[in-house]
Design a protein around this motif. Sequence first.
Motif, mmCIF file in Angstrom:
data_model
loop_
_atom_site.group_PDB
_atom_site.id
_atom_site.type_symbol
_atom_site.label_atom_id
_atom_site.label_comp_id
_atom_site.label_asym_id
_atom_site.label_seq_id
_atom_site.Cartn_x
_atom_site.Cartn_y
_atom_site.Cartn_z
ATOM 1 N N LEU A 15 14.063 -58.490 -58.625
ATOM 2 C CA LEU A 15 13.782 -57.116 -59.028
ATOM 3 C C LEU A 15 15.115 -56.410 -59.229
ATOM 4 C CD1 LEU A 15 10.987 -56.081 -56.479
ATOM 5 C CD2 LEU A 15 10.673 -56.498 -58.920
ATOM 6 N N VAL A 16 15.128 -55.452 -60.147
ATOM 7 C CA VAL A 16 16.335 -54.675 -60.407
ATOM 8 C C VAL A 16 16.023 -53.201 -60.236
ATOM 9 C CG1 VAL A 16 18.141 -54.111 -62.077
ATOM 10 C CG2 VAL A 16 17.167 -56.420 -62.025
ATOM 11 N N GLY A 17 16.902 -52.492 -59.539
ATOM 12 C CA GLY A 17 16.720 -51.063 -59.339
ATOM 13 C C GLY A 17 16.223 -50.747 -57.939
ATOM 14 N N ALA A 18 16.286 -49.463 -57.587
ATOM 15 C CA ALA A 18 15.865 -49.018 -56.247
ATOM 16 C C ALA A 18 14.341 -49.020 -56.178
ATOM 17 C CB ALA A 18 16.429 -47.639 -55.946
ATOM 18 N N GLN A 19 13.771 -50.178 -55.924
ATOM 19 C CA GLN A 19 12.324 -50.354 -55.960
ATOM 20 C C GLN A 19 11.630 -49.589 -54.832
ATOM 21 O OE1 GLN A 19 10.890 -52.088 -58.470
ATOM 22 N NE2 GLN A 19 12.928 -52.440 -59.306
ATOM 23 N N ASP A 20 10.405 -49.151 -55.106
ATOM 24 C CA ASP A 20 9.630 -48.528 -54.039
ATOM 25 C C ASP A 20 9.062 -49.621 -53.134
ATOM 26 O OD1 ASP A 20 7.369 -49.600 -55.341
ATOM 27 O OD2 ASP A 20 6.999 -47.742 -56.418
ATOM 28 N N GLU A 21 8.503 -49.210 -52.002
ATOM 29 C CA GLU A 21 8.014 -50.173 -51.022
ATOM 30 C C GLU A 21 6.935 -51.072 -51.597
ATOM 31 O OE1 GLU A 21 7.419 -48.869 -46.856
ATOM 32 O OE2 GLU A 21 8.103 -46.917 -47.592
ATOM 33 N N ASN A 22 6.061 -50.521 -52.405
ATOM 34 C CA ASN A 22 4.964 -51.304 -52.963
ATOM 35 C C ASN A 22 5.482 -52.439 -53.845
ATOM 36 O OD1 ASN A 22 2.094 -51.758 -53.457
ATOM 37 N ND2 ASN A 22 2.495 -51.006 -55.527
ATOM 38 N N SER A 23 6.504 -52.165 -54.629
ATOM 39 C CA SER A 23 7.082 -53.202 -55.486
ATOM 40 C C SER A 23 7.733 -54.304 -54.670
ATOM 41 C CB SER A 23 8.114 -52.587 -56.441
ATOM 42 O OG SER A 23 7.510 -51.659 -57.309
ATOM 43 N N LEU A 24 8.358 -53.918 -53.569
ATOM 44 C CA LEU A 24 8.979 -54.909 -52.687
ATOM 45 C C LEU A 24 7.920 -55.768 -52.009
ATOM 46 C CD1 LEU A 24 11.747 -52.599 -51.228
ATOM 47 C CD2 LEU A 24 12.151 -54.628 -52.630
ATOM 48 N N HIS A 25 6.822 -55.145 -51.583
ATOM 49 C CA HIS A 25 5.723 -55.905 -50.984
ATOM 50 C C HIS A 25 5.173 -56.924 -51.989
ATOM 51 C CE1 HIS A 25 5.490 -53.905 -47.176
ATOM 52 N NE2 HIS A 25 5.325 -52.709 -47.719
ATOM 53 N N LYS A 26 5.046 -56.523 -53.235
ATOM 54 C CA LYS A 26 4.545 -57.422 -54.265
ATOM 55 C C LYS A 26 5.494 -58.605 -54.470
ATOM 56 C CE LYS A 26 1.808 -54.108 -56.941
ATOM 57 N NZ LYS A 26 1.671 -53.396 -58.247
ATOM 58 N N LEU A 27 6.792 -58.336 -54.377
ATOM 59 C CA LEU A 27 7.786 -59.409 -54.493
ATOM 60 C C LEU A 27 7.603 -60.420 -53.366
ATOM 61 C CD1 LEU A 27 10.436 -60.664 -55.633
ATOM 62 C CD2 LEU A 27 11.678 -59.100 -54.116
ATOM 63 N N PHE A 28 7.433 -59.917 -52.145
ATOM 64 C CA PHE A 28 7.262 -60.805 -50.998
ATOM 65 C C PHE A 28 5.979 -61.619 -51.131
ATOM 66 C CE2 PHE A 28 9.461 -57.148 -48.518
ATOM 67 C CZ PHE A 28 10.668 -57.467 -49.110
ATOM 68 N N GLN A 29 4.929 -60.974 -51.582
ATOM 69 C CA GLN A 29 3.646 -61.664 -51.736
ATOM 70 C C GLN A 29 3.706 -62.709 -52.846
ATOM 71 O OE1 GLN A 29 1.027 -58.340 -52.368
ATOM 72 N NE2 GLN A 29 1.320 -57.550 -50.294
#
Length: 204
Positions: A183-197
């Motif tokens: 991911l690129v940029g200051a992602q919100d928490e939801n986007s980070l959770h999606k990355l982990f999932q």
Amino acid sequence: METKILQVFSDYVCPWCYLGQARLKKAIRDYNIKIEIIHFPLHPDTPKNGRNLLELFRCTEKELDQKNLMMTKLMNIENLEYNYREYTYNSRLAQELGYWAQIKYQNQFIHDEIYKSYFKDKKNVYELEVLIGIAANADLPVEEAEEILKHRTYKEVIDKHWEFSYKTGVTGVPTYILNNSYLVGAQDENSLHKLFQKENIKRV
């Protein structure tokens, strides 16, 4: 349970990295993830005394005001201290200090202190006295901090971080790489959770 490594490419004079760090801290609380900071050269040619943002961004004072206002609003949401920016500074020595603190002393506070020194206190994070003060605020041995900065003990390490950033194809920060996803940029928490999932990392 295997610990996954999340590579975070960042620079201490990047407001989006400052913002992204706060969001990431909250997002990883429930995951068995270790953060590996890769120091990135955002503005490596910045002179020792700093560079005016009007010159760097090639913008008007009104446009700079708007940028600062937008960042202030975003920082307030994350309870981050932020003051109107007029200058950027060379972050090279701060990166060497941050690496030393994290690797030798497993000190995570150093990153917060460097960000605050620049974004809150508007200090030049290339100045030796400023960096020594940052080390003291992070409860690190100040005499050793001074030595590693004066002797550039970690210069080659940060050189390799910069080289790795270029080879990996990173052009903007923050950038997050986890296994084969990024991911690129200051992602919100939801986007980070999606990355982990996406990478099948389960909550602990």
